[in-house]
Scaffold this active site. Structure first.
Site, mmCIF file in Angstrom:
data_model
loop_
_atom_site.group_PDB
_atom_site.id
_atom_site.type_symbol
_atom_site.label_atom_id
_atom_site.label_comp_id
_atom_site.label_asym_id
_atom_site.label_seq_id
_atom_site.Cartn_x
_atom_site.Cartn_y
_atom_site.Cartn_z
ATOM 1 N N GLU A 1 0.828 -1.158 -0.021
ATOM 2 C CA GLU A 1 0.110 0.136 -0.089
ATOM 3 C C GLU A 1 0.870 1.139 -0.013
ATOM 4 O O GLU A 1 0.980 1.982 0.890
ATOM 5 C CB GLU A 1 -1.126 -0.158 1.204
ATOM 6 N N GLU B 1 -13.211 -9.209 8.548
ATOM 7 C CA GLU B 1 -12.243 -8.808 9.002
ATOM 8 C C GLU B 1 -11.325 -9.552 9.965
ATOM 9 O O GLU B 1 -12.022 -9.950 10.966
ATOM 10 C CB GLU B 1 -11.949 -7.440 9.473
ATOM 11 N N ASN C 1 2.347 2.098 7.662
ATOM 12 C CA ASN C 1 1.060 1.363 7.531
ATOM 13 C C ASN C 1 0.823 0.350 8.805
ATOM 14 O O ASN C 1 1.694 0.485 9.617
ATOM 15 C CB ASN C 1 1.253 0.410 6.441
ATOM 16 N N GLU D 1 -7.470 -6.545 -2.958
ATOM 17 C CA GLU D 1 -7.040 -5.087 -2.944
ATOM 18 C C GLU D 1 -5.393 -5.156 -3.390
ATOM 19 O O GLU D 1 -4.870 -5.278 -4.208
ATOM 20 C CB GLU D 1 -7.465 -4.732 -1.500
ATOM 21 N N GLU E 1 -9.141 4.270 -0.519
ATOM 22 C CA GLU E 1 -9.067 4.582 0.849
ATOM 23 C C GLU E 1 -7.952 5.401 1.410
ATOM 24 O O GLU E 1 -8.141 6.270 2.227
ATOM 25 C CB GLU E 1 -9.031 3.282 1.982
ATOM 26 N N GLU F 1 -5.645 -6.827 1.872
ATOM 27 C CA GLU F 1 -4.373 -6.925 2.555
ATOM 28 C C GLU F 1 -3.721 -8.390 2.330
ATOM 29 O O GLU F 1 -3.170 -8.669 3.227
ATOM 30 C CB GLU F 1 -4.514 -6.457 3.907
#
Length: 702
Positions: A171, A415, A193, A502, A508, A484
């Site tokens: 990311e 999650e 991160n 992703e 985001e 992730e």
């Protein structure tokens, strides 16, 4: 039609006392294999007779081995093959995909150890794939990899589009620099991160996009990553050689192997035209065919979500602010005070369902619906979620019935907080819960450090889990969109219920300080080489402080740019990520998101330059309607768009969503124009793109 033809070696390979040469089907590419005097295997790659990969070593170093799989080899067998097949993807950028390559398999013997390996090369018209194979044998059965030593020797100080090498995160915004500048710019390329670990200031990640000074484009990546660790690249700045760098486990080992086994493919895509890199299907073609007998339940999905309001800080995932910690099954939420900001409540979810239904969407994602969000992050907590217990204000049955009455499917959110062991303990129960309430897809998340502690997101252990979750989901006819997780390497061909990932810096981050305005002109050359991304586009309100006064972030894009992403960022899973009230302000622009297709018969990359612009035209599956998208970097430009991809003899209406003359991603992002024009295959359109802007066009047959 399928044809597999074994050819005599001389047709594919010219052999000499020093090595072998393999040509691509169109002869633009030539790969040469040679053993050095010490028995080290090497390869080189030429494109149109120009060297693009200089002599590069191959091999693997094993733990506790004085003589590893690096040298001491002799060639004992050479096999060649040619393969030509056309296959039909369950979903994709094209209705049919051709797999056409010439192959060279070289068996290497280590007489001293009485063992052998195979290095297999597949040369396509657009590039090379190579992998290591470990056949069944007595003296190489169980072994531990200390490091893989695959090299990619550059022929100069090229320009690279890179993100820092990392064991846990991709990311990052991309940095554009010379190869020799990577180490000096490494620290500036880093951003914080939830979980990250770098290994060297010369380390970068794949898919790595490179441009040479004489205009050649190279892409380095891997395909079919499974039962193995992810490959980063580490640059020797003195020699300009990239070397593979595998992700270690908690004790530093990089792979546990049991023969027979294979490594992932190491891939090099080459062209003198950037659009060829984007159009390549080589990564998919190096993966195994679809393993699911029934795919009738796998369908592209256009969805909305109770998500952006939490990402921006307008609302919360957690139900209460009263508790510093909670224990599942023990904490009684009925005795706590709601914080008044919890977004996943029945009333608010119904509001989203109404809007999604009114505008023809397929599904609605809801995050924060289940107990445990009060202390979910950063606590190294194993039993963090049970994936089935809702908060008091989220009525699962009522919401499901209401959604069904509005023809909306609910999308599950799992999650894990990186607690993979906990997720696997609960995964069957969680998927059964989804079946009971007709949730046909799941967005899974792996935010934070991995549990078991010390493991990494991109190590062999976690990679095995990610695929396990996808295969287990298929047993329950569930589609998976993993966030992730490891970046894709074409496994969606083999397991097409993997409809999205992703695994890169998505939308985001526009609410976490913003991304570079040219970020989306690089992602198609890097992250998307391995498979579709759930980028979550469609933001219309760029000033985040209007949603949350405490958040001064800005979305660095124009509205026209956000519309174009539905075409340029290919995915069978597309989200309209903004809030309903923001779409209601711009319903004329929102029409494109409603109209744009998710699945395609044809895709044409019309123009592209990494970091600067990408323009794509796609034909909707089973229809004679086309959609065009253009995303632009920071320099204003004009595109002269020839519509010669349209069917001759047909008339279409083009609706053009473009940046206004004064549009700018920072100062005037909501300035756009909409115009209509009758067009045919002979027509040409000239469309301007603002800094951080672009355009989107729907072309409907009349």
């Amino acid at each position: 039609m399928k044809s597999t033809i074994a050819l005599i070696a001389v047709l594919l390979v010219s052999m000499s006392s020093t090595g072998q040469e393999l040509n691509s089907p169109n002869s633009d590419l030539t790969m040469s294999f040679e053993l050095l005097t010490d028995g080290t295997p090497t390869y080189t790659l030429h494109y149109k007779k120009k060297e693009v990969i200089a002599k590069s070593k191959l091999g693997l170093e094993l733990v506790n081995e004085e003589m590893s799989l690096r040298n001491g080899f002799k060639v004992s067998k050479v096999e060649t093959n040619s393969f030509d097949e056309t296959w039909t993807p369950v979903w994709g950028e094209q209705a049919k995909i051709r797999t056409h390559y010439n192959e060279l398999a070289i068996t290497l013997e280590q007489a001293e150890k009485d063992r052998h390996i195979i290095i297999r090369f597949r040369l396509f018209d657009e590039g090379l794939g190579l992998r290591y194979e470990f056949p069944q044998q007595d003296n190489l059965v169980y072994f531990v990899i200390k490091e893989e030593h695959t090299e990619f020797a550059m022929t100069g100080d090229h320009t690279a589009f890179w993100i820092p090498g990392d064991y846990d995160s991709q990311e990052y915004d991309y940095t554009t620099s010379k190869l020799s500048e990577i180490s000096s710019r490494f620290d500036d390329a880093l951003t914080g991160n939830a979980s990250q670990e770098q290994f060297a200031k010369t380390g970068v990640q794949t898919s790595l996009m490179i441009k040479t000074k004489d205009g050649l484009y190279l892409n380095l990546h891997e395909a079919a990553l499974k039962e193995y660790s992810l490959m980063n690249l580490n640059l020797d700045e003195s020699s300009m050689i990239f070397k593979s760098w595998l992700t270690p486990d908690a004790i530093g080992n990089k792979g546990y192997m049991q023969a027979p086994a294979v490594s992932p493919w190491r891939t090099i895509i080459v062209s003198d035209d950037a659009t060829d890199i984007l159009a390549s299907n080589m990564t998919l073609n190096l993966n195994e065919p679809n393993q699911l007998e029934d795919t009738s339940w796998i369908k592209p999905v256009k969805y909305m979500g109770v998500w952006w309001e939490m990402i921006t800080g307008k609302s919360s995932w957690n139900y209460t602010d009263d508790l510093p910690s909670i224990k599942l099954g023990e904490t009684d939420y009925s005795k706590t005070k709601p914080n008044g900001k919890h977004a996943a409540n029945t009333e608010n979810v119904k509001r989203y369902i109404d809007f999604a239904s009114k505008h023809g969407f397929d599904a609605l994602l809801v995050e924060g619906w289940n107990e445990g969000w009060e202390d979910w992050f950063g606590k190294s907590k194993d039993y963090v979620f049970d994936f089935v217990t809702p908060y008091p204000d989220f009525d699962v049955e009522e919401i499901q019935k209401y959604a069904a009455s509005k023809n909306i499917e609910m999308m599950m959110h799992h999650e894990t907080s990186g607690a993979i062991r906990n997720y696997e303990r609960h995964i069957d129960t969680a998927y059964q819960f989804m079946n009971r309430y007709n949730y046909t897809s799941v967005k899974s998340g792996y935010v934070g450090d991995i549990i078991p502690r010390g493991e990494h997101h991109y190590g062999q252990w976690a990679i095995n889990h990610f695929l396990y979750a996808v295969k287990k989901a298929a047993d329950y006819k569930i589609m998976v969109n993993a966030h992730e997780a490891v970046r894709p390497t074409g496994l969606s061909r083999t397991y097409p219920n993997l409809i999205g990932n992703e695994s890169a810096r998505g939308t985001e981050f526009q609410a976490f300080g913003g991304s570079k305005p040219n970020h989306v002109t690089i992602l198609p050359f890097t992250r998307l080489i391995g498979g579709p991304m759930d980028y979550t586009p469609g933001i219309f309100e760029m000033d985040i402080s209007k949603l949350n006064p405490d958040n001064n972030s800005h979305v660095n894009a124009t509205i026209a740019n956000q519309l174009a992403l539905y075409v340029t960022m290919y995915s069978p899973l597309q989200m309209a990520a903004d809030l309903p009230e923001n779409y209601n302000r711009f319903l004329d622009a929102f029409q494109f998101i409603k109209d744009v297709a998710l699945d395609w018969d044809e895709s044409h990359y019309l123009e592209a330059e990494p970091g600067e612009y990408v323009t794509v035209a796609r034909k909707a599956k089973g229809e004679n309607n086309w959609f065009v998208g253009n995303v632009n970097g920071i320099t204003p430009r004009s595109t002269v768009l020839k519509l010669d991809f349209l069917e001759k003899g047909k008339t279409y209406e083009a609706t053009i969503y473009a940046d206004a003359k004064d549009a700018h991603y920072k100062t005037n992002p909501q300035a756009y124009t909409i115009s209509k024009k009758k067009v045919t295959y002979k027509s040409t359109l000239k469309v301007n793109s603002a800094p951080g802007g672009g355009f989107a066009i729907s072309i409907m047959e009349q």
